[in-house]
Write a protein that holds these residues in place. Sequence first.
Motif, PDB file in Angstrom:
ATOM      1  N   ALA A 201       0.905  -1.143  -0.093  1.00 48.52           N
ATOM      2  CA  ALA A 201      -0.044  -0.116  -0.037  1.00 48.52           C
ATOM      3  C   ALA A 201       0.946   1.245   0.106  1.00 48.52           C
ATOM      4  O   ALA A 201       1.756   1.454   1.055  1.00 48.52           O
ATOM      5  CB  ALA A 201      -0.908   0.012   1.248  1.00 48.52           C
ATOM      6  N   ASP A 209       1.019 -12.782  -2.815  1.00 51.57           N
ATOM      7  CA  ASP A 209      -0.254 -13.548  -2.197  1.00 51.57           C
ATOM      8  C   ASP A 209      -0.804 -14.563  -2.685  1.00 51.57           C
ATOM      9  O   ASP A 209      -0.978 -15.041  -3.795  1.00 51.57           O
ATOM     10  CB  ASP A 209      -1.339 -12.200  -2.721  1.00 51.57           C
ATOM     11  N   GLY A 233      -8.697 -11.885   1.342  1.00 60.51           N
ATOM     12  CA  GLY A 233      -9.245 -11.014   2.237  1.00 60.51           C
ATOM     13  C   GLY A 233      -8.376 -10.553   3.184  1.00 60.51           C
ATOM     14  O   GLY A 233      -8.374  -9.307   3.638  1.00 60.51           O
ATOM     15  N   TRP A 234      -7.500 -11.424   3.653  1.00 59.79           N
ATOM     16  CA  TRP A 234      -6.436 -11.140   4.731  1.00 59.79           C
ATOM     17  C   TRP A 234      -5.344 -10.242   4.305  1.00 59.79           C
ATOM     18  O   TRP A 234      -5.210  -9.211   5.101  1.00 59.79           O
ATOM     19  CB  TRP A 234      -5.756 -12.509   5.253  1.00 59.79           C
ATOM     20  N   GLY A 236      -5.725  -7.984   1.716  1.00 62.95           N
ATOM     21  CA  GLY A 236      -6.080  -6.939   1.084  1.00 62.95           C
ATOM     22  C   GLY A 236      -5.758  -5.420   1.760  1.00 62.95           C
ATOM     23  O   GLY A 236      -5.688  -4.511   1.028  1.00 62.95           O
ATOM     24  N   PRO A 237      -6.210  -5.342   2.911  1.00 63.28           N
ATOM     25  CA  PRO A 237      -6.032  -4.221   3.679  1.00 63.28           C
ATOM     26  C   PRO A 237      -4.499  -3.628   3.572  1.00 63.28           C
ATOM     27  O   PRO A 237      -4.493  -2.233   3.611  1.00 63.28           O
ATOM     28  CB  PRO A 237      -6.400  -4.370   5.116  1.00 63.28           C
ATOM     29  N   ALA A 238      -3.484  -4.264   3.278  1.00 64.25           N
ATOM     30  CA  ALA A 238      -2.063  -3.898   3.236  1.00 64.25           C
ATOM     31  C   ALA A 238      -1.532  -3.689   1.915  1.00 64.25           C
ATOM     32  O   ALA A 238      -0.239  -3.095   1.792  1.00 64.25           O
ATOM     33  CB  ALA A 238      -1.523  -5.109   3.987  1.00 64.25           C
ATOM     34  N   ASP A 240      -2.322  -2.733  -2.716  1.00 62.40           N
ATOM     35  CA  ASP A 240      -3.087  -2.043  -3.698  1.00 62.40           C
ATOM     36  C   ASP A 240      -3.018  -2.984  -4.993  1.00 62.40           C
ATOM     37  O   ASP A 240      -1.716  -3.528  -5.181  1.00 62.40           O
ATOM     38  CB  ASP A 240      -2.305  -0.602  -3.879  1.00 62.40           C
ATOM     39  N   ARG A 494      -0.476  -8.998   9.825  1.00 60.74           N
ATOM     40  CA  ARG A 494      -0.256  -8.365   8.781  1.00 60.74           C
ATOM     41  C   ARG A 494       0.146  -6.574   9.444  1.00 60.74           C
ATOM     42  O   ARG A 494      -0.425  -6.116  10.197  1.00 60.74           O
ATOM     43  CB  ARG A 494      -1.674  -7.981   8.216  1.00 60.74           C
ATOM     44  N   GLU A 496       0.213  -2.854   9.151  1.00 61.84           N
ATOM     45  CA  GLU A 496      -0.319  -1.739   8.604  1.00 61.84           C
ATOM     46  C   GLU A 496      -0.033  -0.462   9.144  1.00 61.84           C
ATOM     47  O   GLU A 496       0.410  -0.261  10.172  1.00 61.84           O
ATOM     48  CB  GLU A 496      -2.239  -1.797   8.902  1.00 61.84           C
ATOM     49  N   ARG A 498      -0.513   3.698   9.081  1.00 62.80           N
ATOM     50  CA  ARG A 498      -1.602   4.801   9.026  1.00 62.80           C
ATOM     51  C   ARG A 498      -0.948   6.258   9.387  1.00 62.80           C
ATOM     52  O   ARG A 498      -0.240   6.308  10.203  1.00 62.80           O
ATOM     53  CB  ARG A 498      -2.621   4.595   9.839  1.00 62.80           C
ATOM     54  N   ASP A 510      -4.421  -8.656  13.046  1.00 62.82           N
ATOM     55  CA  ASP A 510      -5.145  -9.927  12.454  1.00 62.82           C
ATOM     56  C   ASP A 510      -4.306 -11.177  12.335  1.00 62.82           C
ATOM     57  O   ASP A 510      -3.910 -11.582  11.171  1.00 62.82           O
ATOM     58  CB  ASP A 510      -5.407  -9.378  10.798  1.00 62.82           C
TER      59      ASP A 510
END
Length: 610
Positions: A201, A209, A233-234, A236-238, A240, A494, A496, A498, A510
């Motif tokens: 990201a 993946d 799904g796992w 995905g948030p980290a 693009d 994971r 992340e 911000r 997670d």
Amino acid sequence: MGAERRRFGRGRPARGAVLLGCAGLLAGCASMPDSGDVTVVKASKPGDSQVRVYPVTPREKAEPGEIVDGFLEAMTGDDPGFATARKYLTKQAAASWRPEESITVLSAAPARQTTVREPEQEGASGRVYQLAGEEIATVDRRLAYQPATPQKYRGEPLHLSQVTTPEGKEWRIDSLPQGLLLGESDFQRNYRSVNKYYFAAGRGWVVADPVYIRQRQDPVTQTVQALLDGPTGWLGPAVDSNFPSGTALKEGVRTLAPDDRNTLKVPLNEKADNVGLDRCRKMAAQVLFTVGELSSTKVEEVELQRSNGSRLCVLNESQKQNYVTDRSVAFPENPYFVDTAGKLAKLEVTGDDVGRPQHVPGPFGDGSLRLGAVAVARDERHAAAVTGEGRTLRVSSIETESTPREPVVTSNGPAGRRLSAPSWDGRGDLWVADRDPAGPRIRLVPGGTGKPQDVVTPWLLDGIRIEALRLSEDGVRIALLLKEGDTTTLRIGRVERRTSGGRQTVSVVDLQSVAPRMESVTSVSWAGASRLVVLGKLAGGVQQVRYIQTDGSTSASGIPGLNEVKAVAAANDERAPLVAASSDDGIVRLQAGANWQPVGEKGTFPVYPG
């Protein structure tokens, strides 16, 4: 090579599923009674990865139990769309059954209970069969593998009724759960793990993946479609994806294959028609990295096409280096270890004389500091080491002579509850766990020299202790050894990041269990984009070194046994040898296709950069 098959019916052999393997054509049968204990359907023995199963259609006047067994058998077959398996279903059930919905993996082939019952609904007719087994994993619609602590399978039963055919009344399955139900050996034979790639990201490098695809059903097309479907799904948030939302293969495109110049042309739908050149090249990089995982196909160039067939952009193999984490790092990576005097030594991977490792320059190699656990930066210019019986973390050059620097992190914990081994991520940041019972936490040192910051860890509760941590090269994932009571388990978290008001918050969230069937794990190291090398024990077993994918599936690559292993290390480049510390043999390394080889030195804590 062989496979256990069966005969169906009372004394009359049915056509069993046909298996083709390296030894030739194998077909076998075994008698199966209509009553008795649980019946197991086994399509292949573990390890028969080259066996192919060609399922057969139902025989005339087959009994209900035969239909169930034949259907379970047909689910292990190689035919496209599971066409043969659908012949065991009623027309309505065949139309509504979605085998791609999910896969439930059992430790052994599923068993049907031969004691059947009539449906409970008034006026209903038919047969109901409950399937049994030990569930160990699932694969979801996004093809993501998820291991599970072994548990009793509790899926819906199969219902059979009689239908009218040109041959008369025949039993067929009219109600069944969605997805597939496979024993572990059949799953490993029919499916293979591949990496699809997305971008970290906000960053310019790719992240693996892992997903599972059918081995023999057009793997190139399957893998590209999985890539276009988006990350699991796992992860995905980290990450693009540079493909615009809704991008898919152009309507009517059913298969993809490289041409005689090893160029893969990928026609896309109108969603991608207007992307710019830079974004298109990143899209092509995702495809090129992804199809590069397929050993059966060689792709040296990817051409993305608009919906009208015109060229969107092209990317070739020589340009892939622009999209990796650290473009300055090249093979070979060199392993390091701490010798019996507490000094950091380096092994040249390509050196002929493996018995004479060299101490690094500076305080980590000259004896001015006695080192415990260490981590070498990925550029191999600096290293971090825990000193002072675990109390302090220091960073030093390992290229030039210098004096010891002040610690970057200090722990106030009691002996044995201080700092863990450190780890560098691909961004150049340094990580360490402070295990002080008064305030356990993970600390991140930006660039290895910045002001330490606390990492958000909502899962780090009372009774949980971080034994070790290892960051992936991409900086998106972290491998953790967590001790709870007497058990040390392996988890993947994971990472992340911000940013708000100019301040960055880093979290590890997670957590996923990676080796639930391992009783205890004592050492872990990254061994590629989505693979770990792990030292531990299976439940009730002996200590072993094995490869495990980051999704928790077991790699097919075997590792020779080694006595009294204390720690193991692997390089991010899978061509580099494994290195381990053994109580019996000291520091040893394992080249591909060879056995463990002593390097002539006693020592501890073998590491590769990272």
